[in-house]
Design a protein around this motif. Structure first.
Motif: not given
Length: 66
Positions: A23-24, A27-28, A30-31, A62, A64
């Motif tokens: 998941l990390l 997210r990275q 996607a960023n 996090t 989030l």
């Protein structure tokens, strides 16, 4: 590529694996502009249930909730 240059690979991306690092990574990526079209989490349902008590602390630590 993400670690070395901070850039994501061009094109559609599918991630698969287990655990919080998946998941990390999603997210990275996607960023960084990745086009993530799929995410397959292979963690067993039992392990997800065991992790529920730790979820609030994990979310607080996090970005989030920031």
């Amino acid at each position: 590529m993400l670690k070395m240059s901070g850039r994501a690979v061009a094109g559609r991306t599918v991630l698969l694996g287990c655990g919080p690092l998946l998941l990390l990574t999603a997210r990275q990526l996607a960023n960084a502009g990745a086009n993530i079209v799929g995410l397959l989490q292979t963690t067993s349902p039992v392990d997800f249930l065991r992790a529920i008590p730790h979820l609030p602390a994990a979310l607080r630590s996090t970005a989030l909730l920031k």
